[in-house]
Design an enzyme around this catalytic site. Structure first.
Site, short mmCIF file in Angstrom:
data_model
loop_
_atom_site.label_atom_id
_atom_site.label_comp_id
_atom_site.label_asym_id
_atom_site.label_seq_id
_atom_site.Cartn_x
_atom_site.Cartn_y
_atom_site.Cartn_z
N LYS A 88 0.82 -1.21 0.00
CA LYS A 88 0.00 0.00 0.00
C LYS A 88 0.85 1.27 0.00
CE LYS A 88 -4.01 -2.22 0.38
NZ LYS A 88 -5.09 -2.16 -0.63
N GLU A 110 -10.10 5.49 2.94
CA GLU A 110 -10.86 4.40 3.53
C GLU A 110 -9.87 3.31 3.88
OE1 GLU A 110 -10.24 4.61 0.38
OE2 GLU A 110 -9.55 2.57 -0.03
N SER A 370 1.91 -9.65 -0.55
CA SER A 370 1.57 -8.22 -0.51
C SER A 370 1.79 -7.59 0.86
CB SER A 370 0.13 -8.03 -0.95
OG SER A 370 -0.74 -8.80 -0.14
C1 LIG Z 1 -1.46 -6.97 2.80
C2 LIG Z 1 -2.62 -6.69 1.93
N1 LIG Z 1 -2.73 -7.34 0.76
C3 LIG Z 1 -3.76 -7.13 -0.06
C4 LIG Z 1 -4.78 -6.24 0.25
C5 LIG Z 1 -5.92 -6.12 -0.70
O1 LIG Z 1 -5.85 -4.97 -1.49
P1 LIG Z 1 -5.55 -5.01 -3.03
O2 LIG Z 1 -6.41 -6.03 -3.64
O3 LIG Z 1 -5.87 -3.63 -3.50
O4 LIG Z 1 -4.11 -5.31 -3.22
C6 LIG Z 1 -4.70 -5.53 1.45
C7 LIG Z 1 -5.77 -4.58 1.79
O5 LIG Z 1 -5.90 -4.06 2.84
C8 LIG Z 1 -3.59 -5.75 2.30
O6 LIG Z 1 -3.48 -5.11 3.46
#
Ligand SMILES: Cc1ncc(COP(=O)(O)O)c(C=O)c1O
Lengths: 385, 260
Positions: A88, A110, A370
């Site tokens: 993020k 948000e 992620s």
């Molecule tokens: C670690 C992590 N991965 C994935 C996501 C999902 O978001 P996105 O699909 O936009 O990558 C989030 C959302 O809060 C997150 O904190």
């Protein structure tokens, strides 16, 4: 991946379905981002922040022990190692700089899991911006620690008590707040969703994940991976990852939470300013997503993913809560990496697909990790009893 | 059922010197919601908006959100609301107020035809701005339903012109930068936008959002052709006001507007 059309569409999806009061603001963000993204000075400042502040490039780690268990060659793109612990940060540093470029002084956001809220609060502190984060009341309870982190960083956290009190309601409330404060405030949307230009802009700000990973994979493997996998809430880490591989031969797989599988169970509709695939009933009322992962608790999916699903360039699978918990433990024990619940979905699908033979043995697989599991440790502790 | 055509009815009232009063009722908010609608008409509303509740009402503040949740919990559906609406003929135009996803769900043409069959002759869909409303305007027009477009205080002049040109029934001026809901005073942006709209069009210009009291209604109508009063009435119903009491409130608004 290509730019959307002038009306902000990826095929049939996207657009700008906002009240008239927000049309000029969306147009302003689009114009400002076009200028900034073509400006070497802006891009240079952004790159510098990614390197010196966020800790990029993040490594790609080859998982030797887990690869052996799964019978594939598994690489992880380590977004968990960034400052604030998830991808993020890539988006908020870009939108934070854009906010300054637009002459605005305040960010609203948000958040679901709290990762985007923490990241936004971080960027706001770094850049000297005021920050208000809207968070569903249910999520403030699930992610108490992140609420505290945001406050520590100087942000105001507003618990949202409408609707299902989760991410979708936090988006509604942030949109409502934005209308009233639009002359001083930028809405720092956290994923590849919402009205044009957000799905495109956020993908561009996240493409560093895929661009880095593609080069790293080539260095490690001498080729592109066979398979690229990422979890999908709104879809920003997946969109950023896919952007680096869409022109290669790699198969692309997005993994949603089983309780929020917008591609498998969604129907085209309009929510939060975009036309996309949405979980909804026969009448068009939006259904509540349900998942142990607050970050994937979203009844829709970014419009570009709906488009990639329609064209077949990417496919979308889902993972259920129990297999996610199992995958989280498996990665922790075999590699010493505790993932966040969200990317544990990507791993969970891979584990299932490798076991069933759907992913052939010996395949090379890149999974975007992620985020790190610290934020979820308490919840996982409770769930594992 | 053939309803009363929106624009001719509002023009006739305006040209006869009246300030227009448009009230609002959330469909299926109570079992006797059509009686509330009826009393609004009897007390002098020139048109009534029927809120067709959506799970995610982005332009609505706490009051209409609460009304929407309550109606949805009672099982409100567009079909149930329109069936009840069509069951009682009204002497004034009825205008649906809803969100794009409900309009799109079963197809634009089908939704427009359903409105028309229920005697609803106008529709307001606030999350369909100019760039997204073209096919809806066509579908609505084809079914004899006026697609009402909204203008905001930040709308630049060239867009304002287009909105006035393409809006049918009336032009909805949004008083303030914000969501629906009661306010202590009328936003200063209201008069500015009303004047700009009147300079652009001869269609009826009706101002809404945040008009709570008869005094505010008079003030908001001074530069425009009329007003919408929604949240203040829904607050009363949510707090238990009966049909007669709501009728009295609408009569007060009517009387204030008639006094000027
Ligand atoms: C670690 C992590 N991965 C994935 C996501 C999902 O978001 P996105 O699909 O936009 O990558 C989030 C959302 O809060 C997150 O904190």
């Amino acid at each position: 991946m290509a730019e959307p059309s002038a009306s902000g569409r990826f095929g049939d999806y996207g657009g700008r379905f906002v009240p008239e009061a927000l049309v000029p603001a969306c147009a302003e963000v689009e114009a400002a981002f076009r200028v900034a993204w073509a400006d070497p000075a802006f891009v240079g400042t952004y790159r510098d922040l990614l390197r010196d502040y966020a800790g990029r490039p993040t490594p790609v780690t080859e998982c030797r022990r887990l690869s052996e268990v799964l019978g594939v060659r598994l690489l992880l793109k380590r977004e968990d190692l960034t400052h604030t612990g998830s991808h993020k940060i890539n988006n908020v540093l870009g939108q934070g700089l854009l906010t300054l470029a637009m002459g605005k002084k305040r960010l609203i956001a948000e958040t679901g899991a709290g990762q985007h809220g923490v990241a936004t609060a971080t960027a706001a502190a770094l850049l000297g911006l005021d920050c208000v984060v809207y968070m569903g009341e249910v999520d403030t309870q699930r992610q108490e620690l992140n609420v505290f982190r945001m406050r520590l960083l100087g942000a105001e956290v507003v618990p949202v008590r409408s609707g299902s009190r989760t991410l979708k309601d936090a988006v509604n409330e942030a949109m409502r707040a934005w209308v009233a404060e639009v002359d001083t405030t930028h809405y720092c949307l956290g994923s590849v969703m919402g009205p044009h230009p957000f799905p495109w802009m956020v993908r561009e700000l996240q493409r560093v994940v895929g661009d880095e990973a593609a080069a790293q994979c080539r260095a490690l493997l001498g080729a592109d991976p066979d398979l690229v996998v990422a979890c999908v809430g709104g879809g920003s880490n997946a969109a950023g990852t896919f952007a680096g591989f869409v022109d290669t031969g790699a198969a692309l797989v997005g993994v949603e939470a089983a309780g929020g599988a917008a591609v498998a169970r969604g129907v085209p509709g309009v929510l939060h300013g975009m036309r996309s695939l949405l979980l909804q009933d026969e009448e068009g009322q939006i259904l509540e997503a349900e998942s142990i992962s607050a970050g994937l608790d979203y009844p829709g999916i970014g419009p570009e993913h709906a488009f990639l699903a329609a064209t077949g360039r990417a496919r979308y699978e889902s993972a259920a809560d129990d297999e996610v918990l199992e995958a989280l433990q498996l990665l922790s024990r075999t590699e010493g990496i505790i993932p966040a619940l969200e990317p544990a979905h990507a791993l969970a699908w891979l584990v299932r697909a490798a076991r069933s033979g759907e992913v052939g043995s010996g395949s090379t697989v890149l999974v975007t990790l992620s985020g790190r599991g610290d934020k979820d440790a308490q919840q996982v502790m409770r769930l594992l009893g | 059922m053939s309803g009363v055509a929106l624009e001719p009815a509002l023009r006739a009232r305006r040209d006869a010197g009246a300030k227009l009063l448009v009230t609002y009722m959330t469909g299926e908010l109570t079992a006797d919601w059509v009686d509330y609608l009826q009393v609004m008409v009897e007390a002098g509303a020139d048109a009534v908006e029927i809120g067709v509740p959506f799970s995610d009402p982005m332009v609505d503040g706490p009051t209409i959100q609460e009304a929407s949740v309550r109606a949805l919990e009672r099982g409100a559906t567009p079909e149930a609301i329109l069936t009840a609406t069509g069951g009682r003929e009204q002497p004034v135009p009825l205008v649906a107020m809803t969100y794009a996803n409900l309009v799109l769900r079963g197809g634009l043409q089908r939704f427009a035809a359903r409105l028309s069959a229920a005697g609803v002759t106008g529709a307001i869909v606030p999350d369909l701005p100019l760039e997204e409303s073209g096919s809806w305007e066509q579908a609505a027009g084809g079914a004899g339903v006026a697609a009402v477009l909204l203008a905001a205080p930040v709308t630049p002049d060239d867009r304002l012109g287009l909105i006035c040109e393409r809006s049918h029934g009336f032009v909805y001026g949004v008083n303030l930068m914000g969501v629906t809901g009661e306010r202590a005073s009328l936003a200063r942006s209201a008069a500015v936008l009303a004047k700009r709209l009147k300079a652009h069009t001869d269609k009826p210009v009706v101002m809404g959002f945040g008009i709570s009291t008869p005094e505010q209604a008079v003030e908001a109508a001074s530069e425009a052709d009329g007003v919408v009063v929604a949240s203040a009435l829904m607050r009363a119903v949510l707090d238990g006001a009966g049909i007669a009491e709501v009728g009295d409130r609408v009569a007060d608004l009517r009387a204030a507007l008639d006094r000027g």
